[in-house]
Motif scaffolding. Structure first.
Motif, PDB file in Angstrom:
ATOM      1  N   UNK A 101      39.121  33.120  61.709  1.00 46.76           N
ATOM      2  CA  UNK A 101      39.323  34.426  61.079  1.00 46.76           C
ATOM      3  C   UNK A 101      39.545  34.231  59.587  1.00 46.76           C
ATOM      4  N   UNK A 102      39.444  35.321  58.869  1.00 49.12           N
ATOM      5  CA  UNK A 102      39.770  35.299  57.445  1.00 49.12           C
ATOM      6  C   UNK A 102      41.218  34.852  57.277  1.00 49.12           C
ATOM      7  N   UNK A 103      41.489  34.152  56.200  1.00 47.56           N
ATOM      8  CA  UNK A 103      42.847  33.697  55.897  1.00 47.56           C
ATOM      9  C   UNK A 103      43.608  34.876  55.292  1.00 47.56           C
ATOM     10  N   UNK A 104      44.681  35.349  55.930  1.00 49.24           N
ATOM     11  CA  UNK A 104      45.405  36.518  55.413  1.00 49.24           C
ATOM     12  C   UNK A 104      46.005  36.304  54.025  1.00 49.24           C
ATOM     13  N   UNK A 105      46.131  35.058  53.591  1.00 51.81           N
ATOM     14  CA  UNK A 105      46.667  34.766  52.258  1.00 51.81           C
ATOM     15  C   UNK A 105      45.804  35.355  51.143  1.00 51.81           C
ATOM     16  N   UNK A 106      44.533  35.654  51.422  1.00 51.78           N
ATOM     17  CA  UNK A 106      43.622  36.096  50.377  1.00 51.78           C
ATOM     18  C   UNK A 106      43.836  37.556  49.969  1.00 51.78           C
ATOM     19  N   UNK A 107      44.463  38.360  50.813  1.00 55.91           N
ATOM     20  CA  UNK A 107      44.500  39.814  50.597  1.00 55.91           C
ATOM     21  C   UNK A 107      45.146  40.250  49.288  1.00 55.91           C
ATOM     22  N   UNK A 108      46.288  39.690  48.927  1.00 51.85           N
ATOM     23  CA  UNK A 108      46.946  40.112  47.684  1.00 51.85           C
ATOM     24  C   UNK A 108      46.067  39.817  46.475  1.00 51.85           C
ATOM     25  N   UNK A 109      45.518  38.626  46.416  1.00 53.71           N
ATOM     26  CA  UNK A 109      44.636  38.260  45.317  1.00 53.71           C
ATOM     27  C   UNK A 109      43.381  39.107  45.294  1.00 53.71           C
ATOM     28  N   UNK A 110      42.851  39.402  46.477  1.00 51.09           N
ATOM     29  CA  UNK A 110      41.656  40.246  46.562  1.00 51.09           C
ATOM     30  C   UNK A 110      41.936  41.635  46.003  1.00 51.09           C
ATOM     31  N   UNK A 111      43.045  42.217  46.408  1.00 54.14           N
ATOM     32  CA  UNK A 111      43.375  43.575  45.933  1.00 54.14           C
ATOM     33  C   UNK A 111      43.528  43.607  44.410  1.00 54.14           C
ATOM     34  N   UNK A 112      44.191  42.597  43.873  1.00 50.79           N
ATOM     35  CA  UNK A 112      44.363  42.516  42.414  1.00 50.79           C
ATOM     36  C   UNK A 112      43.005  42.354  41.725  1.00 50.79           C
ATOM     37  N   UNK A 113      42.171  41.471  42.259  1.00 47.14           N
ATOM     38  CA  UNK A 113      40.825  41.268  41.707  1.00 47.14           C
ATOM     39  C   UNK A 113      40.010  42.546  41.791  1.00 47.14           C
ATOM     40  N   UNK A 114      40.045  43.221  42.939  1.00 42.92           N
ATOM     41  CA  UNK A 114      39.231  44.429  43.163  1.00 42.92           C
ATOM     42  C   UNK A 114      39.582  45.514  42.154  1.00 42.92           C
ATOM     43  N   UNK A 115      40.863  45.695  41.877  1.00 37.61           N
ATOM     44  CA  UNK A 115      41.286  46.684  40.886  1.00 37.61           C
ATOM     45  C   UNK A 115      40.720  46.334  39.512  1.00 37.61           C
ATOM     46  N   UNK A 116      40.853  45.078  39.135  1.00 35.10           N
ATOM     47  CA  UNK A 116      40.336  44.625  37.837  1.00 35.10           C
ATOM     48  C   UNK A 116      38.802  44.686  37.811  1.00 35.10           C
ATOM     49  N   UNK A 117      38.149  44.310  38.894  1.00 36.96           N
ATOM     50  CA  UNK A 117      36.694  44.333  38.965  1.00 36.96           C
ATOM     51  C   UNK A 117      36.161  45.746  38.813  1.00 36.96           C
ATOM     52  N   UNK A 118      36.764  46.690  39.537  1.00 33.22           N
ATOM     53  CA  UNK A 118      36.333  48.091  39.461  1.00 33.22           C
ATOM     54  C   UNK A 118      36.529  48.669  38.063  1.00 33.22           C
ATOM     55  N   UNK A 119      37.488  48.115  37.314  1.00 31.88           N
ATOM     56  CA  UNK A 119      37.739  48.558  35.937  1.00 31.88           C
ATOM     57  C   UNK A 119      36.883  47.780  34.928  1.00 31.88           C
ATOM     58  N   UNK A 120      36.016  46.891  35.422  1.00 29.85           N
ATOM     59  CA  UNK A 120      35.158  46.116  34.544  1.00 29.85           C
ATOM     60  C   UNK A 120      35.857  44.962  33.853  1.00 29.85           C
ATOM     61  N   UNK A 121      36.986  44.507  34.411  1.00 32.73           N
ATOM     62  CA  UNK A 121      37.783  43.457  33.774  1.00 32.73           C
ATOM     63  C   UNK A 121      37.829  42.150  34.564  1.00 32.73           C
ATOM     64  N   UNK A 122      36.975  42.022  35.574  1.00 35.50           N
ATOM     65  CA  UNK A 122      36.931  40.798  36.370  1.00 35.50           C
ATOM     66  C   UNK A 122      35.511  40.591  36.865  1.00 35.50           C
TER      67      UNK A 122
END
Length: 142
Positions: A101-122
């Protein structure tokens, strides 16, 4: 005898190439590591499609030995979230070693990245995993 060896080798190469292109969530891969990190592996946590970048692979690296002076041990063995382009995985992975399964450790980093990515900053990494670990190690240890 030589023909048999050549056919076996070509079969191995074709099989390896086919495996490397067929990524799925939960797969665990070995990859070309830095010296001393041979036991490290990459887990594919999430795959998403982007209209500009294509497939984005969100992965966790376990078993690295990245110098980090902010850790009490002086080293970090986990990179919980790295967003990668397919080319990064293609030039890094060496063998499929498991599935789960996916490693649950990734979720916090993913959420932070996704916010920055959607804002054009990642963005996403295109370098090999070996290069990424080295770059991050240099960045956190001035």
């Amino acid at each position: 005898m030589r023909l048999t060896a050549l056919v076996a080798f070509l079969g191995f190469v074709v099989t390896t190439m086919a495996q490397a292109g067929d990524y799925a969530v939960g797969q665990i891969w070995s990859y070309r590591t830095r010296p001393g990190e041979e036991a490290s592996h990459v887990i594919i946590d999430k795959i998403e499609r982007n209209s500009t970048l294509g497939q984005i692979y969100h992965v966790t690296l376990r078993g690295v030995r990245m110098k980090n002076l902010n850790m009490s041990s002086g080293f970090q063995d986990l990179l919980p979230h790295l967003p990668l382009a397919k080319e990064s995985l293609d030039k890094s992975v060496t063998a499929l070693i498991g599935a789960g399964k996916a490693d649950p450790e990734f979720l916090d980093g993913y959420r932070e990245w996704k916010t920055a990515f959607d804002a054009g900053k990642a963005g996403v990494w295109k370098a090999s995993l070996k290069q990424i670990v080295g770059t991050l190690e240099k960045a956190i240890n001035p």
